[in-house]
Design a protein around this motif. Structure first.
Motif, mmCIF file in Angstrom:
data_model
loop_
_atom_site.group_PDB
_atom_site.id
_atom_site.type_symbol
_atom_site.label_atom_id
_atom_site.label_comp_id
_atom_site.label_asym_id
_atom_site.label_seq_id
_atom_site.Cartn_x
_atom_site.Cartn_y
_atom_site.Cartn_z
ATOM 1 N N HIS A 117 0.869 -1.169 0.000
ATOM 2 C CA HIS A 117 0.000 0.000 0.000
ATOM 3 C C HIS A 117 0.910 1.224 0.000
ATOM 4 O O HIS A 117 2.144 1.080 0.037
ATOM 5 C CB HIS A 117 -0.987 -0.017 1.178
ATOM 6 N N ASP A 121 5.367 4.952 5.418
ATOM 7 C CA ASP A 121 6.373 4.029 5.946
ATOM 8 C C ASP A 121 6.620 2.835 5.022
ATOM 9 O O ASP A 121 7.445 1.974 5.312
ATOM 10 C CB ASP A 121 6.004 3.564 7.365
ATOM 11 N N HIS A 122 5.928 2.811 3.900
ATOM 12 C CA HIS A 122 6.131 1.776 2.874
ATOM 13 C C HIS A 122 6.584 2.379 1.550
ATOM 14 O O HIS A 122 7.269 1.717 0.770
ATOM 15 C CB HIS A 122 4.833 0.981 2.653
ATOM 16 N N ASP A 218 0.166 -4.527 6.541
ATOM 17 C CA ASP A 218 -0.155 -3.949 7.840
ATOM 18 C C ASP A 218 -1.425 -4.554 8.432
ATOM 19 O O ASP A 218 -2.236 -3.853 9.032
ATOM 20 C CB ASP A 218 -0.296 -2.428 7.715
ATOM 21 N N HIS A 221 -0.018 -4.292 13.441
ATOM 22 C CA HIS A 221 0.939 -3.235 13.778
ATOM 23 C C HIS A 221 1.628 -3.490 15.112
ATOM 24 O O HIS A 221 2.718 -2.998 15.359
ATOM 25 C CB HIS A 221 0.248 -1.867 13.831
ATOM 26 N N HIS A 265 5.435 -4.635 10.238
ATOM 27 C CA HIS A 265 5.588 -4.158 11.617
ATOM 28 C C HIS A 265 5.679 -5.284 12.632
ATOM 29 O O HIS A 265 5.583 -5.048 13.834
ATOM 30 C CB HIS A 265 4.452 -3.188 11.937
HETATM 31 ZN ZN LIG Z 1 2.907 0.494 7.870
#
Ligand SMILES: [Zn+2]
Length: 290
Positions: A117, A121-122, A218, A221, A265
């Motif tokens: 996605h 953070d990706h 994700d 998390h 995560h």
């Molecule tokens: Zn993430």
């Protein structure tokens, strides 16, 4: 960076192979650690599950979650699943290029980028300044994910924060952007799975036959708590009820079939296997080697 982050990072390394049968060799890459506080997990009930968190090395008063990416070595191809957060938040993140080097590669070696996605953070790690970090790679993003970010007027306040990263990725890789769909074999032996909820277009990538692995983005998390309490959502889930349902579904499948879950995560190197928990209490992480 918290002391917890410092301590975890010091002991974890940056690149770690994961056993998979089939054509792919998988290496977990550490982009770093993201310091969070419990306000990001609005369903967590303090006092319930604190012991689980401690047992998993997580300090709920000073939390730090892994940000992982995964490298797939396929015949003639080098594939990166997600690209980390970049160093936009300082030096606790943005270590992906170093992790890649630790695995023996440079960004120019990546032929394919599979994105679960387009949250920062990706996806922020796809870009360096106004350039692509991976000059030769094709970018694969699901149709539903592209549609979500191409309709900014419908994004709520929390998702809007992530929009610049999604837009930068789609714009800078526009001439080598491939649209993918759940159910497709996107690369030899790698199948796309729909994991909607965290974002509407979130997908995972599954590989292996006898001992399969699902890179599950994700769905989790904070595995220390969310495996036992799958109802406990994450503030940045675009659709929390749907994300909760997906977490239940994937954990149940995993417990039933033995499917291993890799995740961005999940504590580095980011792979767990789960089994049914004590009656009425969700699931638990299996102790065996994954
Ligand atoms: Zn993430």
């Amino acid at each position: 960076m918290s002391e917890t982050t410092r301590r975890i990072r010091a002991s974890s390394g940056l690149a770690r192979p994961i056993a998979v049968d089939g054509p792919a060799r998988v290496i977990a890459l550490c982009d770093g650690y993201l310091d969070l506080d419990l306000s990001r997990f609005p369903d967590v009930v303090r006092g319930v599950g604190d012991d689980l968190a401690i047992a998993d090395g997580q300090d709920l008063n000073d939390m730090s979650i892994s940000v992982n990416a995964f490298l797939l070595e396929l015949p003639g191809r080098l594939v990166l699943v997600d690209a980390g957060d970049s160093n936009r938040r300082g030096d606790s993140l943005g270590h992906l290029p170093r992790a890649l080097k630790a695995a023996g590669y440079e960004p120019e070696d990546i032929t394919d980028l599979l994105l679960t996605h387009l949250h920062g953070d990706h996806a922020a790690g796809l870009v360096k300044g106004s350039e692509t970090l991976f000059p030769k790679a094709t970018l694969y993003v699901s149709a539903a994910e592209q549609a979500f970010w191409n309709n900014p007027a419908r994004l709520d306040e929390l998702q809007s924060v992530q929009l610049p990263f999604a837009q930068a990725a789609m714009q800078l890789y526009a001439d080598r952007l491939v649209t993918i769909h759940p159910g497709e074999e996107v690369l030899p032996g790698v199948t796309v799975r729909a994991l909607p909820g965290h974002t509407p277009g979130q997908v995972g990538f599954q590989m292996g036959d006898r001992n399969p692995l699902l890179i599950s983005a994700d769905v989790l998390h904070l595995p220390a708590l969310q495996v036992r309490f799958p109802d406990w959502g994450f503030l940045f889930d675009a659709d929390r009820p749907r994300s909760r349902a997906m977490r239940h579904e994937i954990l149940a499948e995993t417990a039933r079939t033995g499917l291993r879950l890799a995740g961005a995560h999940i504590p580095f190197p980011g792979v767990i296997r789960v089994v049914q928990g004590p009656e009425g209490l969700g699931f638990r992480t299996a102790e065996d080697e994954v």
